[in-house]
Design a protein around this motif. Structure first.
Motif, PDB file in Angstrom:
ATOM      1  N   PRO A  64      22.727 -34.493  37.228  1.00 21.65           N
ATOM      2  CA  PRO A  64      21.648 -33.932  37.571  1.00 21.65           C
ATOM      3  C   PRO A  64      21.377 -31.924  37.226  1.00 21.65           C
ATOM      4  O   PRO A  64      22.196 -31.865  36.997  1.00 21.65           O
ATOM      5  N   MET A  69      22.387 -35.292  43.543  1.00 18.18           N
ATOM      6  CA  MET A  69      21.873 -37.184  43.254  1.00 18.18           C
ATOM      7  C   MET A  69      23.037 -37.901  43.586  1.00 18.18           C
ATOM      8  O   MET A  69      23.913 -37.893  43.759  1.00 18.18           O
ATOM      9  N   SER A  98      17.958 -39.918  44.818  1.00 19.18           N
ATOM     10  CA  SER A  98      17.509 -38.713  44.555  1.00 19.18           C
ATOM     11  C   SER A  98      16.406 -38.292  44.294  1.00 19.18           C
ATOM     12  O   SER A  98      16.095 -38.800  43.019  1.00 19.18           O
ATOM     13  N   VAL A 100      15.132 -35.225  41.767  1.00 16.31           N
ATOM     14  CA  VAL A 100      16.126 -34.144  41.289  1.00 16.31           C
ATOM     15  C   VAL A 100      15.865 -35.158  39.659  1.00 16.31           C
ATOM     16  O   VAL A 100      14.741 -35.903  39.492  1.00 16.31           O
ATOM     17  N   ASP A 102      16.546 -34.885  36.200  1.00 10.56           N
ATOM     18  CA  ASP A 102      18.877 -35.520  35.667  1.00 10.56           C
ATOM     19  C   ASP A 102      17.990 -35.437  33.848  1.00 10.56           C
ATOM     20  O   ASP A 102      17.215 -34.970  33.051  1.00 10.56           O
TER      21      ASP A 102
END
Length: 177
Positions: A64, A69, A98, A100, A102
């Motif tokens: 992440p 994450m 999550s 996020v 990445d």
């Protein structure tokens, strides 16, 4: 040293967000055809739950960039902080939980690769002892060989090539052999 700017990334939508292809080898390969040796990308996930795409025959690395994450790989719970790298088989049954951004390396299983983070604080020389190395700067204030290393951009260096990074922040490195 070849700089790869954000404007050169190929960004597409997927069912849970966007993905930006930073680099693919060979250059004429296609992720949908699975005819690449390796691919580096950064994706956003706007879903509470997402199932990772099957990449049988490949090894995957993920970290992440802007938050924690959480993932499940079959029965194993994985919790990653930004810049912590997790390696898994492309055929693994992985679900993410999550929202996020990445960063990913997907590489053919028969090839040798690695992905890791480094901290730059001042001046740091990075030498490539592999076939190819891609250095990614998400949001750090850095210079590369005396010129700006823009945020959300990458640098490609070939075997035995060096780059001098200066400034402060974290970078991600993908090594390919």
């Amino acid at each position: 040293m070849k700089k790869i700017k954000k404007s050169e990334f190929i960004t597409t939508d997927w069912s849970g967000g966007t993905t930006s292809e930073i680099y693919i080898s060979p250059a004429d390969a296609s992720v949908s055809k699975r005819n690449f040796d390796y691919r580096i990308s950064s994706a956003t996930c706007d879903l509470d739950k997402s199932v990772f795409t099957d990449y049988s025959g490949f090894t995957r690395y993920i970290t992440p960039l802007d938050g924690d994450m959480k993932m499940m790989n079959s029965e194993d719970e994985i919790n990653l902080k930004p810049y912590e790298v997790y390696e898994f088989k492309g055929s693994d049954s992985v679900t993410g939980y999550s929202k996020v951004r990445d960063y990913n390396l997907i590489i053919k299983s028969e090839l040798d690769g690695d992905m890791y983070s480094l901290k730059v604080n001042g001046i740091r020389e990075v030498e490539n002892n592999s076939k190819e190395m891609i250095i990614f700067n998400f949001n750090s204030k850095l210079m590369a060989n005396g010129s700006a290393f823009e945020e959300f951009s990458a640098i490609l260096i070939q075997s035995e090539e060096k780059v001098e990074l200066s400034g402060s922040g974290d970078i991600l490195i993908c090594e390919i052999n």
